[in-house]
Design an enzyme around this catalytic site. Structure first.
Site, PDB file in Angstrom:
ATOM      1  N   VAL A 123     -17.414   4.493  -1.899  1.00 41.16           N
ATOM      2  CA  VAL A 123     -17.928   3.132  -1.712  1.00 41.16           C
ATOM      3  C   VAL A 123     -19.324   3.178  -1.100  1.00 41.16           C
ATOM      4  O   VAL A 123     -20.269   2.559  -1.603  1.00 41.16           O
ATOM      5  CB  VAL A 123     -16.987   2.285  -0.814  1.00 41.16           C
ATOM      6  N   ALA A 124     -19.456   3.928  -0.010  1.00 39.63           N
ATOM      7  CA  ALA A 124     -20.706   3.854   0.746  1.00 39.63           C
ATOM      8  C   ALA A 124     -21.885   4.444  -0.007  1.00 39.63           C
ATOM      9  O   ALA A 124     -23.030   4.013   0.184  1.00 39.63           O
ATOM     10  CB  ALA A 124     -20.536   4.528   2.097  1.00 39.63           C
ATOM     11  N   TYR A 125     -21.634   5.415  -0.873  1.00 41.41           N
ATOM     12  CA  TYR A 125     -22.744   5.945  -1.677  1.00 41.41           C
ATOM     13  C   TYR A 125     -23.362   4.805  -2.502  1.00 41.41           C
ATOM     14  O   TYR A 125     -24.577   4.626  -2.557  1.00 41.41           O
ATOM     15  CB  TYR A 125     -22.245   7.067  -2.595  1.00 41.41           C
ATOM     16  N   LYS A 177       0.858  -1.191   0.000  1.00 42.07           N
ATOM     17  CA  LYS A 177       0.000   0.000   0.000  1.00 42.07           C
ATOM     18  C   LYS A 177       0.886   1.229   0.000  1.00 42.07           C
ATOM     19  O   LYS A 177       2.020   1.189   0.486  1.00 42.07           O
ATOM     20  CB  LYS A 177      -0.866  -0.002   1.259  1.00 42.07           C
TER      21      LYS A 177
END
Ligand SMILES: NC(=O)C1=CN([C@@H]2O[C@H](COP(=O)(O)OP(=O)(O)OC[C@H]3O[C@@H](n4cnc5c(N)ncnc54)[C@H](O)[C@@H]3O)[C@@H](O)[C@H]2O)C=CC1
Ligand SMILES: CC(C)CC(=O)C(=O)O
Length: 364
Positions: free
Chosen positions: A184-186, A80
């Site tokens: 992501v959450a949308y 990462k």
């Protein structure tokens, strides 16, 4: 932090500090383990409180990628990057191109993708300098933004966790508290709304909250209120470490299932929620959809094939819950066991030398 001691404790392979005065690039590439293949993991751009906090984040996230890729069945190791800076203010073309040259210098040991604070456009700039980047514009034959696919995987994994807690995987009528309604959450909220779930949302970005309220009829609460709301499922979809000493006593949810990486502040918090009877869908198992999707680029991207593989998130959450029950351990430990066993099996099976690629004397 004593860096080498930390690297030794958790078996990290390499850490690269990238500095480019011209563009302001300050980045840390952490490569945790490449037993299964080249390290693949996104690039996060964030304003860290200190350089130490940035290093720690890069290291924790890289190790998480080793486990994520192993548990998802990918032939990839874990790595990462974090770039220190404000993604709204500090980005420029030169920065991502300089970063691309650093990635190129690693000659394929590390492949990047987007994460919090970076976009497909940033990946396209990196691509100007290196091929070791995924999730670039679909025009290049790439998979584009991984977030909607991550969201679909989280949605499927949440259903599997719900089945274990409520006896059915239907989310209709369930109240779901979503922390952070970003990329992501949308998309996750869209799936949940379509299935008839009631949403409670929060975000430090008021516009993101407003969008969820308008489009999905979500109820909005302040960021510090989300932990204590009456709900069936808590979905952490912002940053990590939100399951901790302060938040656990507030939780009313029977299930924790969300997109964020490194949700447990410390492993003992995983033990604590297990003792409380909460079904926890381990973060790196449930949020693997994005990496599964970008990893398909290594075979020549095929959306249909990638989405089929993303469906395995449901089965993997079921498998982890089964191992946890069978062995009487928390789900986070069951997930670690599943990932570690695969890495170990592959490490051992490589003990025997077989010719692969170039002849060993070909450069003579
Ligand atoms: N984008 C992807 O495909 C993947 C993302 N993840 C993880 O999922 C999480 C979300 O990722 P994205 O949606 O891409 O990022 P994002 O940056 O688009 O969304 C995160 C949202 O959380 C909000 N936020 C930050 N701190 C908050 C707080 N204290 N309280 C409430 N809201 C807060 C932000 O304002 C933002 O709207 C991250 O932890 C990321 O590492 C994991 C796997 C893949
Ligand atoms: C965003 C993904 C493509 C990769 C990643 O860094 C992750 O899954 O956390």
């Amino acid at each position: 932090m004593e860096i080498f001691k930390y690297l030794e404790t958790y078996d990290y392979e390499q850490v690269v500090f990238c500095q480019d005065k011209q563009s302001g690039l300050k980045a840390i590439i952490a490569i945790h383990d490449t037993t299964l293949g080249p390290a693949l993991g996104g690039t996060r751009m964030w304003t860290y409180e200190s350089e130490e906090a940035a290093i720690e984040d890069a290291l924790r996230l890289a190790r998480g990628m080793t486990y994520k890729n192993a548990a998802a069945g990918l032939n990839l190791g874990g790595g990462k990057t974090v770039i220190i800076g404000d993604p709204r203010r500090d980005k420029n073309e030169e920065m991502f191109r300089a970063f691309g040259r650093y990635i190129q210098g690693l000659n394929g040991r590390y492949i990047t993708a987007e994460d919090v604070g970076t976009t497909v456009a940033d990946m396209d700039l990196i691509h100007e300098e290196t091929d070791y980047v995924t999730g670039i514009s679909p025009a290049f034959g790439s998979s584009g933004n991984p977030s909607p696919v991550t969201a679909y995987g989280v949605y499927r994994g949440m259903k599997a966790a719900a089945k274990a807690a409520f006896g059915t995987d239907s989310l209709e009528g369930k109240t779901i508290a979503v922390q952070g309604v970003g990329n992501v959450a949308y998309n996750l909220c869209r799936h949940l709304h379509e299935e008839g779930a009631q949403l409670i949302v929060t975000d430090i970005n008021k516009e993101a909250v407003q969008r969820a309220v308008e489009e999905f009829g979500a109820k909005a609460v302040e960021p510090n209120e989300i932990y204590g709301v009456e709900c069936d499922i808590y979905a952490p979809c912002a940053l990590g470490a939100t399951i901790n000493d302060d938040t656990i006593p507030q939780l009313k949810a029977k299930v924790i299932a969300g997109a964020a990486n490194n949700q447990l502040k410390e492993t003992r918090h995983g033990d604590q929620i297990h003792e409380m009877g909460i079904v926890y869908a381990p973060d790196y198992v449930i949020n693997a959809g994005g990496v599964i999707n970008v990893a398909d680029e290594l075979y020549g991207y095929n959306r249909e094939r990638a989405m089929k593989k993303v469906e395995t998130v449901y089965n993997n959450i079921e498998k982890v819950i089964e191992i946890a029950k069978r062995d009487g351990i928390p789900t986070y430990k069951a997930a670690d066991r599943m990932a570690e066993e695969r890495i170990e099996r592959m490490r051992n099976s490589r003990g025997q030398f077989l010719q692969n690629g170039h002849h060993i004397l070909s450069r003579r």
